[in-house]
Design an enzyme around this catalytic site. Sequence first.
Site, PDB file in Angstrom:
ATOM      1  N   LYS A 119       0.881  -1.096   0.025  1.00 53.33           N
ATOM      2  CA  LYS A 119      -0.090  -0.065  -0.040  1.00 53.33           C
ATOM      3  C   LYS A 119       0.853   1.212   0.232  1.00 53.33           C
ATOM      4  O   LYS A 119       2.018   1.389   0.489  1.00 53.33           O
ATOM      5  CB  LYS A 119      -0.965  -0.031   1.315  1.00 53.33           C
TER       6      LYS A 119
HETATM    7  N1  GLU Z   1      -7.239  -0.126  -3.180  1.00 48.88           N
HETATM    8  C1  GLU Z   1      -7.967  -1.462  -3.614  1.00 48.88           C
HETATM    9  C2  GLU Z   1      -7.830  -2.469  -2.259  1.00 48.88           C
HETATM   10  O1  GLU Z   1      -7.691  -1.787  -1.317  1.00 48.88           O
HETATM   11  C3  GLU Z   1      -7.357  -1.969  -4.900  1.00 48.88           C
HETATM   12  C4  GLU Z   1      -5.925  -2.510  -4.776  1.00 48.88           C
HETATM   13  C5  GLU Z   1      -5.486  -3.006  -6.173  1.00 48.88           C
HETATM   14  O2  GLU Z   1      -6.321  -3.023  -7.076  1.00 48.88           O
HETATM   15  O3  GLU Z   1      -4.101  -3.210  -6.375  1.00 48.88           O
HETATM   16  O4  GLU Z   1      -8.051  -3.367  -2.465  1.00 48.88           O
END
Ligand code: GLU
Length: 429
Positions: A119
């Site tokens: 993240k």
């Molecule tokens: N931000 C989204 C999540 O928390 C998608 C992450 C992604 O597609 O890599 O799952």
Amino acid sequence: MSANPTKSTVGDNLFAGSPTYQMAKTQLEAVAKVMDTPPDVIERLATPKRSLIVNIPIRMENGEIHCFIGYRVQHSLTSGPSKGGLRYAPHVDLGEVAALAMWMSWKCGIMNLPFSGAKGGIACDPAKMSRGELERLTRRYTEEVLPIIGPRVDVMAPDLGTDEQTMAWIMDTYSMKVGHAAPEIVTGKPIELGGCLGRREATGRGVVCCIVEAITELNLSPQETTAVVQGFGNVGSVVAQELAIRGIKVIAVGDRYGSIRNPRGIDIPALLRHVAAGKMVKDFQEAEVIPDADLLTTPCTILVPSAMERVINRDNAPKLKCRILAEGANGPTTPEADDILNNNGVFIIPDILCNAGGVTASYFEWVQDLQQYFWNEHQVNEKLRELMTSAYHRVRALSLRRQIPMRLAALSIGVEKVANEKIRRGLFP
Ligand code: GLU
């Protein structure tokens, strides 16, 4: 350093100040108690593999230079490239990003995707920044994290406060650096740049796949079922739309500017048009405005928090009057609230399962970009439904077999997948 550091002190020192990180750790400890995973493997999973903090100076519209703090945390690199969103929000800090990265690992594990969790985030308020400032911020952030990203290393996607335009800037900055177009460096991009049809809607559609399975199991008919949705962004708006299509009455909706209610059911297509015209949810005429605190406690069959983490806590959890809690957001329920809801018999579809449709469609996008072979939206939606439904049933089956809550079952499957890979690969050197 003390002569005999207690296990996991390393991570605690760095991240302990964050209640969100504490939440993620408490969950991992709960899994360790019910699984046979060796403690040393659990310990390796308790602290992220790699965390990078960057200082991002950019020129603001008024000519001044402002420095923003950015983060990228890769929880693990064991299962494939690390994968996860990039969020822009004022409160972002290292602990929050680390917790979200850990949840991405378990999410990818449950879905059997060849990704590890990551993240990123920048502490900023995108609502107060110009498009030019956001573009400069995004490009400079990309430049700063360049040493640890790559299509086979770490692949970003949108999250809170970022969108497909953000991904387009990252893709362009990275492509300029490597000297060729590299769409596979990010997912959630515009379709013209190699984005995946249906990716934007995928998180919300995945949430509704899980809800459909739950209401079938609980023998509820859609016509008698009501829903309350918190958040009307990428996830909440699609959830509301998909529920309405299935005949489920959405009786209250809220976002960070205000909440509305209509017991006869909100006209969701009309609300979507209203918001698309640049107006606020709270100014929608055919519903009454309610205090924000009343949104989550509105009596309903299905409550869908699709905005922020930690919104359901020990104070409001006893007042929730829903049958099903479908977690569209990451980490909306604190562990204390979780215990209260379990005791009250609320059927919880936990975040790492419920909102996994987003990263699943991201996986489809990455595969398409690597192969330069593109699917139509029907293929995307069908494959998404198939993977979400089977993941739901895997989690449900474990929950029933071991008589454990759905969240613990989901976490166990996710943690076990990563732990087994670590054990199989062994320790280097
Ligand atoms: N931000 C989204 C999540 O928390 C998608 C992450 C992604 O597609 O890599 O799952």
